[in-house]
Design an enzyme around this catalytic site. Structure first.
Site, PDB file in Angstrom:
ATOM      1  CB  SER A  25       0.213  -4.208   1.794  1.00  0.00           C
ATOM      2  OG  SER A  25      -0.676  -5.009   1.258  1.00  0.00           O
ATOM      3  N   PRO A  26      -0.316  -1.568   0.384  1.00  0.00           N
ATOM      4  CG  PRO A  26      -0.605  -1.444  -1.734  1.00  0.00           C
ATOM      5  CD  PRO A  26      -0.411  -2.308  -0.838  1.00  0.00           C
ATOM      6  CB  CYS A  28      -7.848   3.305   0.417  1.00  0.00           C
ATOM      7  SG  CYS A  28      -7.426   3.277  -1.313  1.00  0.00           S
ATOM      8  CD  GLN A 103      -2.035  -0.045  -5.390  1.00  0.00           C
ATOM      9  OE1 GLN A 103      -2.891   0.506  -4.744  1.00  0.00           O
ATOM     10  NE2 GLN A 103      -1.777  -1.531  -5.445  1.00  0.00           N
ATOM     11  CE1 TYR A 187     -11.163  -0.553  -7.612  1.00  0.00           C
ATOM     12  CE2 TYR A 187      -8.968  -1.195  -6.878  1.00  0.00           C
ATOM     13  CZ  TYR A 187      -9.584  -0.567  -6.348  1.00  0.00           C
ATOM     14  OH  TYR A 187     -10.350   0.001  -5.148  1.00  0.00           O
ATOM     15  NE  ARG A 235      -1.035  -5.541  -4.148  1.00  0.00           N
ATOM     16  CZ  ARG A 235      -1.432  -5.611  -2.344  1.00  0.00           C
ATOM     17  NH1 ARG A 235      -2.525  -4.466  -2.030  1.00  0.00           N
ATOM     18  NH2 ARG A 235      -0.297  -5.446  -2.027  1.00  0.00           N
ATOM     19  N   GLY A 326      -0.481  -5.998   5.376  1.00  0.00           N
ATOM     20  CA  GLY A 326      -1.075  -5.249   5.798  1.00  0.00           C
ATOM     21  C   GLY A 326      -2.101  -4.487   7.191  1.00  0.00           C
ATOM     22  NE  ARG A 327      -6.181  -7.877   6.553  1.00  0.00           N
ATOM     23  CZ  ARG A 327      -6.504  -8.701   6.570  1.00  0.00           C
ATOM     24  NH1 ARG A 327      -8.323  -8.999   7.041  1.00  0.00           N
ATOM     25  NH2 ARG A 327      -6.416  -9.526   5.693  1.00  0.00           N
TER      26      ARG A 327
HETATM   27  C1  LIG Z   1      -8.094  -0.466   4.977  1.00  0.00           C
HETATM   28  C2  LIG Z   1      -7.281  -1.690   3.405  1.00  0.00           C
HETATM   29  C3  LIG Z   1      -7.181  -0.635   2.418  1.00  0.00           C
HETATM   30  C4  LIG Z   1      -7.346  -1.553   1.539  1.00  0.00           C
HETATM   31  N1  LIG Z   1      -6.251  -0.403   0.571  1.00  0.00           N
HETATM   32  C5  LIG Z   1      -5.775  -1.221  -1.025  1.00  0.00           C
HETATM   33  C6  LIG Z   1      -4.797  -0.449  -1.798  1.00  0.00           C
HETATM   34  O1  LIG Z   1      -4.905   1.118  -1.958  1.00  0.00           O
HETATM   35  N2  LIG Z   1      -4.426  -0.883  -2.926  1.00  0.00           N
HETATM   36  C7  LIG Z   1      -4.614  -1.955  -2.751  1.00  0.00           C
HETATM   37  O2  LIG Z   1      -4.223  -2.596  -3.834  1.00  0.00           O
HETATM   38  N3  LIG Z   1      -4.989  -3.249  -1.425  1.00  0.00           N
HETATM   39  C8  LIG Z   1      -5.625  -2.426  -0.673  1.00  0.00           C
HETATM   40  N4  LIG Z   1      -5.802  -3.040   0.079  1.00  0.00           N
HETATM   41  C9  LIG Z   1      -4.787  -4.317   0.608  1.00  0.00           C
HETATM   42  C10 LIG Z   1      -4.185  -4.416   1.516  1.00  0.00           C
HETATM   43  O3  LIG Z   1      -2.888  -3.731   0.754  1.00  0.00           O
HETATM   44  C11 LIG Z   1      -3.439  -6.153   1.505  1.00  0.00           C
HETATM   45  O4  LIG Z   1      -2.952  -6.847   0.262  1.00  0.00           O
HETATM   46  C12 LIG Z   1      -4.977  -7.249   2.132  1.00  0.00           C
HETATM   47  O5  LIG Z   1      -5.478  -6.594   3.055  1.00  0.00           O
HETATM   48  C13 LIG Z   1      -3.975  -8.200   2.334  1.00  0.00           C
HETATM   49  O6  LIG Z   1      -3.003  -8.196   3.595  1.00  0.00           O
HETATM   50  P1  LIG Z   1      -3.019  -8.623   5.203  1.00  0.00           P
HETATM   51  O7  LIG Z   1      -4.192  -9.553   5.131  1.00  0.00           O
HETATM   52  O8  LIG Z   1      -2.141  -7.796   5.095  1.00  0.00           O
HETATM   53  O9  LIG Z   1      -4.462  -7.078   5.715  1.00  0.00           O
HETATM   54  C14 LIG Z   1      -6.487  -2.341   1.379  1.00  0.00           C
HETATM   55  C15 LIG Z   1      -7.132  -2.860   2.778  1.00  0.00           C
HETATM   56  C16 LIG Z   1      -7.224  -2.112   3.592  1.00  0.00           C
HETATM   57  C17 LIG Z   1      -7.781  -3.031   5.163  1.00  0.00           C
END
Ligand SMILES: Cc1cc2nc3c(=O)[nH]c(=O)nc-3n(C[C@H](O)[C@H](O)[C@H](O)COP(=O)(O)O)c2cc1C
Length: 356
Positions: A25-26, A28, A103, A187, A235, A326-327
């Site tokens: 997952s994207p 930052c 992204q 956004y 997204r 993601g995490r």
């Molecule tokens: C450190 C961090 C940075 C993130 N940056 C972005 C991002 O750049 N673009 C985006 O769409 N979501 C971003 N997210 C959201 C994640 O892509 C993801 O949708 C969200 O953490 C839920 O998934 P998870 O439960 O597997 O972490 C970010 C999440 C985290 C924890």
């Protein structure tokens, strides 16, 4: 989880074949160099997840223009130097065996703040005199704690669409194989869609059809700068999870229109328009919306609390066509290979075979 699981089968998006359906997952990293280009951190971070068996790496939110960044440490795709840095990153990801995707970020009002670790995880506004900039949004309604955004004029809109088209062209020049337009998490695209953030009375505001006009122009701008044979993902919030906000029915209509405008896959998240939006913390809480969006005639993906191997089989194919993790992948770059739980010599990199 076995190798027969559908999560590990390829999926085709236009001419692109992605080797499996478990993607990064994207996220930052707020670690760009001063020019907004990727650094060694990005090579190491994304390279290790590519070595970890991820089918597609979605490189973090990458700004289409300086004032479309969230922070001064965001990646960008609006200069030639940035393209050179991204080319190195895309090549690293591809050579290790994953699909390199990026992204594109158009931050809107959630812009010009500090990195999360500087302020206990909350966003603190950085004013122009301290190196920040003036955020731009559909309506002059601020996100909690951030500056009041300037209301976008028609001229600003034309400029943003040109920025998006240029960034898409630059993503292709850098060697990325897929693009995701960030249309969620509060956004700019999400702000236009939601009646809670868009109070405009011109052709870009009003009923749902009018509120989706500029978002559809954003999609067309991506398509204008991006080859026909390469896929575009968006997204989107499956719902605002707020009284008076976007519902899943509203968003299914947006997904249908986006599919007609050339979008191949919708990547679902929820909430985040304002800090008070309901936060659901259950496995697959976003993926559960998948079937409703599949009915819109697009492929679907989702992230959100996917952290156990069995979640993959629950999600794919019943709910969505692919998942973004993601995490769990921040904690463990080899999460996908561990979830696969196959014969290690068949799936882990050959350089690591002596570990087994
Ligand atoms: C450190 C961090 C940075 C993130 N940056 C972005 C991002 O750049 N673009 C985006 O769409 N979501 C971003 N997210 C959201 C994640 O892509 C993801 O949708 C969200 O953490 C839920 O998934 P998870 O439960 O597997 O972490 C970010 C999440 C985290 C924890």
């Amino acid at each position: 989880m076995t190798t027969a699981s559908m999560a590990w089968t390829p999926i085709r998006l236009r001419e692109l074949s992605v080797p499996n359906r478990v993607w990064l997952s994207p996220m930052c990293q707020y670690s760009a160099d001063r020019s907004g280009a990727p650094t060694d951190w990005h090579i190491a971070h994304y390279g290790s997840r590519a070595a970890g068996g991820v089918g597609m790496i979605m490189v973090e939110c990458t700004a289409v223009a300086p004032d479309m960044r969230t922070t001064a440490q965001d990646l960008g795709l609006y200069t030639d130097d940035q393209v050179i840095g991204h080319r190195r990153l895309a090549e690293a990801i591809t050579s290790i065996g994953s699909v390199a995707a990026v992204q594109l970020g158009v931050a809107g009002r959630k812009s010009s703040h500090g990195v999360p670790w500087a302020n206990d995880g909350t966003r603190n506004a950085i004013p122009p005199e301290d190196g920040g900039w003036q955020p731009l949004a559909p309506s002059p309604i601020p996100f909690a704690g951030l500056a009041v955004p300037a209301e976008m004029t028609t001229k600003d809109g034309t400029r943003v669409l040109e920025d998006i088209e240029r960034a898409a062209r630059n993503a292709h020049r850098a060697g990325y194989e897929a693009i995701e337009l960030h249309g969620a998490n509060g956004y700019m695209l999400h702000e236009f869609l939601s009646p809670l953030a868009n109070h405009r009375t011109d052709e870009w505001g009003g009923d749902p059809e009018r509120r989706m006009r500029f978002p559809l122009e954003m999609v067309k701008a991506v398509r204008a700068g991006w080859p026909e044979d390469k896929p575009v993902l968006v997204r989107l919030p499956a719902a605002d999870l707020l009284e008076g906000g976007l519902t899943a029915d509203d968003m299914a209509l947006v997904a249908t229109r986006m599919g007609e405008a050339g979008v191949d896959m919708i990547d679902l998240v929820t909430g985040a328009l304002v800090p008070e939006a309901l936060r659901v913390a259950e496995p697959l809480h976003n993926a559960q919306y998948g079937p409703r969006f599949r009915a819109a005639g697009v492929l679907t993906a989702a992230s959100g609390m996917i952290s156990q191997a069995h979640h993959l089989d629950q999600a794919i194919p019943e709910l969505v066509d692919a998942v973004l993790v993601g995490r769990a992948m921040l904690r463990d770059p080899y999460w996908a290979l561990r979830a696969l739980d196959a014969e290690p010599r068949a799936s882990w990199p050959k350089q690591y075979h002596r570990a087994f």
